[in-house]
Design a protein around this motif. Structure first.
Motif, PDB file in Angstrom:
ATOM      1  N   LEU A 173      23.213  37.716  -3.980  1.00 48.43           N
ATOM      2  CA  LEU A 173      23.919  38.421  -4.770  1.00 48.43           C
ATOM      3  C   LEU A 173      25.582  38.565  -4.515  1.00 48.43           C
ATOM      4  O   LEU A 173      26.513  38.358  -5.226  1.00 48.43           O
ATOM      5  CB  LEU A 173      23.989  40.199  -4.917  1.00 48.43           C
ATOM      6  CG  LEU A 173      21.937  40.147  -5.503  1.00 48.43           C
ATOM      7  CD1 LEU A 173      21.536  41.636  -5.269  1.00 48.43           C
ATOM      8  CD2 LEU A 173      21.863  39.569  -7.110  1.00 48.43           C
ATOM      9  N   PRO A 174      25.660  38.682  -2.738  1.00 45.14           N
ATOM     10  CA  PRO A 174      27.252  38.488  -2.943  1.00 45.14           C
ATOM     11  C   PRO A 174      27.783  37.341  -3.144  1.00 45.14           C
ATOM     12  O   PRO A 174      29.038  37.757  -3.655  1.00 45.14           O
ATOM     13  CB  PRO A 174      27.358  38.186  -1.828  1.00 45.14           C
ATOM     14  CG  PRO A 174      25.996  38.949  -1.110  1.00 45.14           C
ATOM     15  CD  PRO A 174      24.943  38.440  -1.992  1.00 45.14           C
TER      16      PRO A 174
ATOM     17  N   ILE B 180      27.257  35.939  -6.255  1.00 42.66           N
ATOM     18  CA  ILE B 180      27.267  35.956  -7.668  1.00 42.66           C
ATOM     19  C   ILE B 180      28.618  37.140  -7.913  1.00 42.66           C
ATOM     20  O   ILE B 180      29.130  36.992  -8.764  1.00 42.66           O
ATOM     21  CB  ILE B 180      25.956  36.194  -8.083  1.00 42.66           C
ATOM     22  CG1 ILE B 180      25.296  35.224  -8.906  1.00 42.66           C
ATOM     23  CG2 ILE B 180      26.419  36.793  -9.787  1.00 42.66           C
ATOM     24  CD1 ILE B 180      23.717  35.823  -8.879  1.00 42.66           C
ATOM     25  N   TRP B 181      28.709  38.181  -6.689  1.00 43.47           N
ATOM     26  CA  TRP B 181      29.592  39.289  -7.279  1.00 43.47           C
ATOM     27  C   TRP B 181      30.982  38.590  -6.952  1.00 43.47           C
ATOM     28  O   TRP B 181      31.907  38.543  -7.406  1.00 43.47           O
ATOM     29  CB  TRP B 181      29.604  40.772  -6.177  1.00 43.47           C
ATOM     30  CG  TRP B 181      30.168  41.253  -6.347  1.00 43.47           C
ATOM     31  CD1 TRP B 181      30.899  42.003  -4.723  1.00 43.47           C
ATOM     32  CD2 TRP B 181      30.776  41.703  -6.909  1.00 43.47           C
ATOM     33  NE1 TRP B 181      31.915  43.216  -5.154  1.00 43.47           N
ATOM     34  CE2 TRP B 181      31.989  43.561  -6.526  1.00 43.47           C
ATOM     35  CE3 TRP B 181      30.305  41.914  -9.075  1.00 43.47           C
ATOM     36  CZ2 TRP B 181      32.528  44.036  -7.875  1.00 43.47           C
ATOM     37  CZ3 TRP B 181      31.455  42.903  -9.506  1.00 43.47           C
ATOM     38  CH2 TRP B 181      32.336  44.030  -9.127  1.00 43.47           C
TER      39      TRP B 181
ATOM     40  N   THR C 176      31.671  37.112 -10.424  1.00 44.62           N
ATOM     41  CA  THR C 176      32.424  37.920 -11.043  1.00 44.62           C
ATOM     42  C   THR C 176      33.851  37.900 -10.825  1.00 44.62           C
ATOM     43  O   THR C 176      33.778  38.059 -12.011  1.00 44.62           O
ATOM     44  CB  THR C 176      30.915  38.960 -10.856  1.00 44.62           C
ATOM     45  OG1 THR C 176      29.839  38.149 -10.993  1.00 44.62           O
ATOM     46  CG2 THR C 176      30.919  39.707 -11.907  1.00 44.62           C
ATOM     47  N   LYS C 177      34.056  38.284  -9.772  1.00 44.34           N
ATOM     48  CA  LYS C 177      35.320  38.934  -9.373  1.00 44.34           C
ATOM     49  C   LYS C 177      36.553  37.636  -9.897  1.00 44.34           C
ATOM     50  O   LYS C 177      37.663  38.300 -10.078  1.00 44.34           O
ATOM     51  CB  LYS C 177      35.743  39.107  -8.042  1.00 44.34           C
ATOM     52  CG  LYS C 177      34.804  40.724  -7.733  1.00 44.34           C
ATOM     53  CD  LYS C 177      34.779  41.286  -6.225  1.00 44.34           C
ATOM     54  CE  LYS C 177      34.737  40.119  -5.619  1.00 44.34           C
ATOM     55  NZ  LYS C 177      34.741  40.366  -3.790  1.00 44.34           N
TER      56      LYS C 177
ATOM     57  N   TYR D 116      26.814  37.223 -15.977  1.00 43.64           N
ATOM     58  CA  TYR D 116      26.510  37.410 -14.675  1.00 43.64           C
ATOM     59  C   TYR D 116      25.852  38.766 -14.529  1.00 43.64           C
ATOM     60  O   TYR D 116      24.868  38.757 -13.160  1.00 43.64           O
ATOM     61  CB  TYR D 116      28.053  37.970 -13.359  1.00 43.64           C
ATOM     62  CG  TYR D 116      29.187  36.473 -13.841  1.00 43.64           C
ATOM     63  CD1 TYR D 116      28.479  35.503 -12.954  1.00 43.64           C
ATOM     64  CD2 TYR D 116      29.815  35.987 -14.556  1.00 43.64           C
ATOM     65  CE1 TYR D 116      29.276  33.770 -13.702  1.00 43.64           C
ATOM     66  CE2 TYR D 116      30.669  35.227 -14.837  1.00 43.64           C
ATOM     67  CZ  TYR D 116      30.201  33.903 -14.230  1.00 43.64           C
ATOM     68  OH  TYR D 116      31.558  32.614 -14.691  1.00 43.64           O
ATOM     69  N   GLY D 117      26.018  39.382 -14.722  1.00 38.30           N
ATOM     70  CA  GLY D 117      24.674  40.561 -14.838  1.00 38.30           C
ATOM     71  C   GLY D 117      23.311  39.558 -14.982  1.00 38.30           C
ATOM     72  O   GLY D 117      21.922  39.986 -14.071  1.00 38.30           O
TER      73      GLY D 117
ATOM     74  N   ALA E  44      22.168  37.887 -12.243  1.00 37.90           N
ATOM     75  CA  ALA E  44      22.289  37.851 -10.637  1.00 37.90           C
ATOM     76  C   ALA E  44      20.066  38.517 -11.310  1.00 37.90           C
ATOM     77  O   ALA E  44      19.694  38.450  -9.719  1.00 37.90           O
ATOM     78  CB  ALA E  44      23.014  39.551 -10.807  1.00 37.90           C
TER      79      ALA E  44
END
Length: 318
Positions: free
Chosen positions: A61-62, A64-65, A68-69, A191-192, A195
């Motif tokens: 998740l980090p 992917i985040w 995403t950013k 990206y949602g 995740a």
């Protein structure tokens, strides 16, 4: 005084209704244009899980985040201003940017096909020995953001091209809002979804440890389904890349006066439509999509040969 106040309120209501109608127009245009980016979006969603495959579940998740950013920055801070400047001062360049993106999608799709057929993979993968996990993770994130930049540029160019005849495209702010809506919607959706996909196996594993037999059954199903889902996404993503990339090349070459691909693809489409019955529309479209994909595959093979055999280029790979 009352009449003046009433007139003022009436003017305000007219402005409010006009603004609301404009927002509706932007949303409608964004929806129509966004639907045209489906192939690129599917590719993005299919590619991204590979960036966390094989890494620690705690880092999924980090990572992917972080991607995403990076995707938001790509779309809203780099590509949106550039797209607006192009549409305002050099709209004729958009078709060539589209074709460059189409060529990239064709190349990516062809490489995936070659890898499936036993060709070499390009770039470091999680199967290789990783001496510095932190550095490797950073390289993966940066590679994903670079790929996202290319795919996002293609999305923005497709949207600009699709809304060019819309009333909302007559103003810079209309184009800007439409592009921003599509950019935000696509990023959240892609990206949602990614995740959820990459954590599906963790959810399944958690459920298998529950006392409930139903929870265990669902957990085992999720664990078994995850590899198949990723494989299906990869397959669909490859088909989408070739179909969309080929379609862009067919349309783009026609726009600049080279009609060979356009005539072949649409000629076959019309022939199939004329020869079939109630399903003529679907079969005609499938024919056009298949020929577009074959054109993309041929172009992608040529680009891959030039890059890897002639220029000896080694990419990062997915």
């Amino acid at each position: 005084m009352p009449s003046g106040l009433v007139a003022l309120l009436d003017d305000v209501s007219i402005i409010a209704r006009t603004a609301a109608a404009s927002i509706d127009d932007v949303a409608a245009a964004a929806g129509r244009a966004g639907s045209k980016t489906a192939g690129v979006v599917i590719d993005d969603a299919a590619v991204t899980p590979s960036y966390v495959t094989g890494l620690s579940p705690a880092r999924e998740l980090p990572i992917i985040w972080a991607i995403t950013k990076g995707s938001f920055k790509n779309k809203l801070l780099i590509l949106l201003p550039g797209a607006l400047l192009l549409s305002e001062f050099l709209p004729g360049a958009i078709i060539f940017i589209l074709m460059l993106g189409g060529a990239f999608l064709s190349y990516e799709g062809a490489e995936k096909v070659m890898e499936k057929l036993g060709g070499a993979k390009h770039g470091k993968t999680v199967d290789d020995v990783i001496e510095d996990p932190v550095k490797f993770e950073k390289e993966r994130i940066n590679g994903a953001i670079r790929t996202d930049l290319i795919l996002s540029a293609e999305i923005m160019a497709i949207v600009l091209n699709e809304i060019s005849s819309e009333p909302i495209a007559a103003t810079v702010w209309g184009r800007g809002l439409t592009l921003a809506l599509v950019a935000i919607g696509v990023t959240v959706a892609v990206y949602g979804s990614v995740a959820l996909i990459v954590k599906m196996d963790d959810v399944g594993l958690h459920l298998t440890k529950k006392a409930s037999s139903t929870a265990k059954t669902v957990g085992r199903f999720l664990l078994k389904a995850m590899p198949k889902l990723l494989a299906t996404l990869s397959f669909v993503g490859t088909i989408a890349m070739l179909w969309v990339g080929g379609g862009i090349i067919v349309h783009g070459t026609h726009e600049i006066g080279f009609d060979l691909f356009y005539d072949i693809a649409h000629g076959a489409e019309y022939a199939v439509k004329a020869a079939t019955g109630p399903l003529s529309g679907l079969l005609g479209w499938l024919t056009y999509a298949a020929i577009s994909a074959l054109i993309a595959l041929g172009l992608g093979f040529a680009i891959a040969f030039l890059l890897h055999k002639v220029l000896k280029f080694e990419g990062n790979g997915h």
